[in-house]
Design an enzyme around this catalytic site. Structure first.
Site, mmCIF file in Angstrom:
data_model
loop_
_atom_site.group_PDB
_atom_site.id
_atom_site.type_symbol
_atom_site.label_atom_id
_atom_site.label_comp_id
_atom_site.label_asym_id
_atom_site.label_seq_id
_atom_site.Cartn_x
_atom_site.Cartn_y
_atom_site.Cartn_z
ATOM 1 N N TYR A 1 0.566 -0.773 0.356
ATOM 2 C CA TYR A 1 0.424 -0.138 0.169
ATOM 3 C C TYR A 1 0.732 1.395 -0.178
ATOM 4 O O TYR A 1 0.196 1.801 -1.004
ATOM 5 C CB TYR A 1 -1.136 -0.112 1.168
ATOM 6 C CG TYR A 1 -1.943 1.188 1.270
ATOM 7 C CD1 TYR A 1 -3.263 0.656 0.888
ATOM 8 C CD2 TYR A 1 -1.444 2.144 1.253
ATOM 9 C CE1 TYR A 1 -4.405 2.010 0.235
ATOM 10 C CE2 TYR A 1 -2.341 3.501 1.537
ATOM 11 C CZ TYR A 1 -3.879 3.345 1.282
ATOM 12 O OH TYR A 1 -5.049 4.153 0.655
ATOM 13 N N PHE B 1 -6.677 18.358 -25.028
ATOM 14 C CA PHE B 1 -7.405 17.168 -25.534
ATOM 15 C C PHE B 1 -8.728 18.152 -25.033
ATOM 16 O O PHE B 1 -9.528 19.066 -24.475
ATOM 17 C CB PHE B 1 -6.641 16.532 -24.795
ATOM 18 C CG PHE B 1 -7.124 14.987 -25.358
ATOM 19 C CD1 PHE B 1 -7.474 14.732 -26.557
ATOM 20 C CD2 PHE B 1 -8.118 14.675 -23.853
ATOM 21 C CE1 PHE B 1 -8.069 13.759 -26.689
ATOM 22 C CE2 PHE B 1 -8.515 13.078 -24.035
ATOM 23 C CZ PHE B 1 -8.249 12.708 -25.648
ATOM 24 N N ASP B 2 -10.315 16.937 -25.252
ATOM 25 C CA ASP B 2 -11.134 17.718 -24.903
ATOM 26 C C ASP B 2 -11.486 16.818 -23.155
ATOM 27 O O ASP B 2 -11.550 18.403 -23.246
ATOM 28 C CB ASP B 2 -12.476 16.423 -25.354
ATOM 29 C CG ASP B 2 -12.256 15.171 -26.254
ATOM 30 O OD1 ASP B 2 -10.581 14.011 -25.252
ATOM 31 O OD2 ASP B 2 -12.529 14.063 -26.810
ATOM 32 N N ASP C 1 0.568 18.107 -21.591
ATOM 33 C CA ASP C 1 -0.023 17.371 -21.536
ATOM 34 C C ASP C 1 0.659 16.767 -22.638
ATOM 35 O O ASP C 1 0.780 16.514 -24.241
ATOM 36 C CB ASP C 1 -1.769 17.748 -22.255
ATOM 37 C CG ASP C 1 -1.980 16.541 -22.556
ATOM 38 O OD1 ASP C 1 -2.233 15.179 -22.294
ATOM 39 O OD2 ASP C 1 -3.671 16.794 -22.697
ATOM 40 N N ALA D 1 0.336 12.914 -23.889
ATOM 41 C CA ALA D 1 0.193 11.756 -24.205
ATOM 42 C C ALA D 1 1.617 10.973 -25.284
ATOM 43 O O ALA D 1 1.970 10.286 -24.533
ATOM 44 C CB ALA D 1 -1.011 12.203 -24.386
ATOM 45 N N LYS E 1 -1.119 5.768 -24.297
ATOM 46 C CA LYS E 1 -0.350 6.487 -25.234
ATOM 47 C C LYS E 1 0.860 5.708 -25.189
ATOM 48 O O LYS E 1 1.159 4.446 -25.439
ATOM 49 C CB LYS E 1 -0.679 7.464 -25.220
ATOM 50 C CG LYS E 1 -1.882 8.286 -25.712
ATOM 51 C CD LYS E 1 -3.004 7.500 -25.056
ATOM 52 C CE LYS E 1 -4.956 8.413 -25.055
ATOM 53 N NZ LYS E 1 -4.693 9.818 -24.828
ATOM 54 N N HIS F 1 -21.813 11.611 -29.442
ATOM 55 C CA HIS F 1 -21.343 10.291 -30.324
ATOM 56 C C HIS F 1 -21.068 9.361 -29.669
ATOM 57 O O HIS F 1 -20.654 8.152 -30.215
ATOM 58 C CB HIS F 1 -19.830 10.875 -30.874
ATOM 59 C CG HIS F 1 -18.773 11.057 -29.467
ATOM 60 N ND1 HIS F 1 -19.067 12.163 -28.436
ATOM 61 C CD2 HIS F 1 -17.822 10.366 -28.998
ATOM 62 C CE1 HIS F 1 -17.843 11.973 -27.952
ATOM 63 N NE2 HIS F 1 -17.291 11.076 -28.825
HETATM 64 C C1 LIG Z 1 -5.868 10.657 -23.768
HETATM 65 C C2 LIG Z 1 -5.380 11.765 -22.767
HETATM 66 C C3 LIG Z 1 -5.716 12.900 -22.583
HETATM 67 C C4 LIG Z 1 -5.988 11.986 -21.670
HETATM 68 O O1 LIG Z 1 -5.900 10.597 -20.880
HETATM 69 P P1 LIG Z 1 -6.739 9.627 -20.422
HETATM 70 O O2 LIG Z 1 -5.972 8.290 -20.394
HETATM 71 O O3 LIG Z 1 -8.035 8.965 -21.370
HETATM 72 O O4 LIG Z 1 -7.870 9.580 -19.219
HETATM 73 C C5 LIG Z 1 -4.936 13.942 -22.566
HETATM 74 N N1 LIG Z 1 -4.146 14.079 -23.208
HETATM 75 C C6 LIG Z 1 -4.138 14.228 -24.645
HETATM 76 C C7 LIG Z 1 -3.406 14.426 -25.353
HETATM 77 C C8 LIG Z 1 -5.006 12.698 -24.820
HETATM 78 O O5 LIG Z 1 -4.343 11.852 -25.850
#
Ligand SMILES: *Cc1c(COP(=O)(O)O)cnc(C)c1O
Length: 457
Positions: free
Chosen positions: A72, A124-125, A214, A216, A257, A449
């Site tokens: 833990y 990103f969304d 960000d 990813a 990713k 969607h």
């Molecule tokens: C996928 C993604 C996120 C969010 O990550 P999740 O693991 O899906 O929660 C944030 N920013 C970018 C650029 C992404 O491609």
């Protein structure tokens, strides 16, 4: 004879795929109300819905899982992960989270307050969601070139320094940080140059602001810097990553990713005050600081995945496969967002199905046709995804209408790419016969969607 390029791995375990018949697919997609999210995965032959969490792990990652420490507190797997992240990014403080949006939630809970303005390239969304849900504003300062799908420029994901400077000149007191998404997912997986990251840093310094990446697809971004930007051809991917992150104060990461794992995320930073602030939200939202929503074994696999993906052979194999598919589409004359980015191809559906009126959703129609043709599942990034205008309740037809085909990491071979390309060509060859699209029969107010129900016209 020059030897051809080949994958930097061989296959040790396989998962059978079953090709269905056209009659079966016609039935299944009808039962799914013509929404590809409603298909079952065994009704899909080649799945290009997303590259998020869909990759294959290596033998080293699976071996690391057996060594995962599920303590833990003070898990050895956490320290392996932290050391790897620090080695790659230079960031000393690390907080694991269960995925990327959770990293955003934890860090932004500390940093973003009502009325704040968060400029960057395209958010990103989920990033935008975590800003807007706090009654703050995400300001997109991406270069204008990103809007033209046919323009060939090497770094279409860049921040426009003039737009960024304008936001800061007018509203510096409201800006908690600048966020740069590498690669720029929303603009089609387009990279950001090192020069641009340096310019963003300089503007941030001028106004005394901090910068978050960000991250990813940070490894894909560094590969594009290596292959497209002067002065980086002889640098290792790890050296390029280190330099990129030297221009940032912290990062949020979706490990699904470029972490080469199926689930996970993290925050990393060089600043103790950000770490202390985020800690307070990690514990109630995600879990104790040395696991933050992840299993010990999953942190161990992520540590190996990050190390592995920041080696040139791994990332080169990945990007070259996406470029291989793009070259096939070039051969067949199928228009897509150019130049191809790192993780997906975005087919310009408006140009392919130019007989289908906007009101009948060309990109969704193309996604349905491609599925019926060969069981290939793509994803509409277009007018359905755009939802309705919150005030007028009209559909929003102002943006692009694209069919996104994501390529999972280390999952499919180039033979599968050939199938995707041939299936698209078959649809393309009969594009003039496709004159009608779909109509919406049921939808939700937001993010329709995922669950929308459609009928073919
Ligand atoms: C996928 C993604 C996120 C969010 O990550 P999740 O693991 O899906 O929660 C944030 N920013 C970018 C650029 C992404 O491609």
């Amino acid at each position: 004879m020059k030897l051809p390029f080949a994958e930097s791995w061989k296959i040790k375990m396989v998962e059978p795929l079953r090709m269905s018949t056209r009659e079966e697919r016609e039935q299944w997609i009808k039962e799914a109300d013509y929404n590809l999210f409603q298909l079952k995965s065994d009704q899909v032959y080649i799945d290009c819905l997303t590259d998020s969490g869909t990759g294959a792990m290596s033998d080293r990652q699976w071996a690391a899982m057996m060594m995962g420490d599920e303590s833990y507190a003070g898990s050895a797997s956490f320290f392996q992960l932290k050391d790897t992240i620090t080695k790659i990014t230079g960031f000393e403080y690390v907080i694991p989270t269960h995925q990327g949006r959770a990293a955003e939630n934890v860090l932004f809970s500390h940093l973003v307050t009502a009325g704040a303005i968060v400029p960057g390239n395209s958010h990103f969304d989920t990033t935008k969601g975590h800003i807007e849900s706090r009654k703050a504003f995400a300001v997109d300062c991406t270069v204008d070139e990103a809007k033209d799908t046919q323009l060939e420029v090497p770094f279409k994901g860049n921040v426009d320094p003039k737009k960024l400077e304008k936001v800061l000149a007018e509203n510096a007191d409201k800006v908690p940080f600048i966020i740069v998404t590498i690669t720029n997912n929303t603009a089609g997986g387009q990279p950001v140059s090192m020069q641009n990251l340096r310019e963003v840093r300089a503007i941030a310094d001028k106004y005394g602001k901090r910068v978050i990446f960000d991250s990813a697809r940070f490894v894909e971004n560094s590969y594009f810097i290596r292959t497209r930007e002067e002065g980086y051809a002889d640098k290792s991917i790890k050296e390029i990553c280190k330099e990129m992150f030297s221009y940032a104060d912290g990062m949020t990461m979706s490990s699904k990713k470029d972490g080469l794992v199926n689930m996970g995320g993290f925050i990393a930073t060089r600043h103790e005050d950000w770490y202390e602030g985020a800690k307070k939200f990690c514990i109630p939202f995600e879990g104790f600081l040395t696991y933050g929503g992840m299993n010990g074994r999953d942190m161990a696999a992520l540590a190996v995945g990050l190390d592995e993906n920041t080696e040139l052979e791994t990332i080169e194999t990945r990007i070259r496969q996406v470029q291989y598919l793009a070259a096939k589409l070039d051969e067949y004359g199928i228009p897509y967002q150019r130049p191809v980015g790192g993780h997906a191809i975005f087919v310009d559906a408006d140009r392919v199905l130019d007989q289908v009126p906007k009101e009948e959703f060309p990109a969704q129609t193309l996604a349905i046709e491609l599925y019926i043709e060969a069981g290939v599942r793509g994803c509409e990034i277009g007018y359905i995804l755009a939802d309705r205008d919150p005030v007028t309740r009209e559909n929003r037809f102002g943006g692009l209408d694209l069919l996104r085909l994501c390529i999972a990491r280390r999952v499919y071979t180039n033979n599968h790419m050939d199938v995707i390309a041939a299936a698209l060509k078959n649809v393309y060859d009969r594009r003039h016969e496709i004159t009608r699209g779909v109509k919406i029969v049921w939808e939700t107010e937001l993010m329709r969607h995922f669950t929308v129900k459609l009928e073919r016209l």
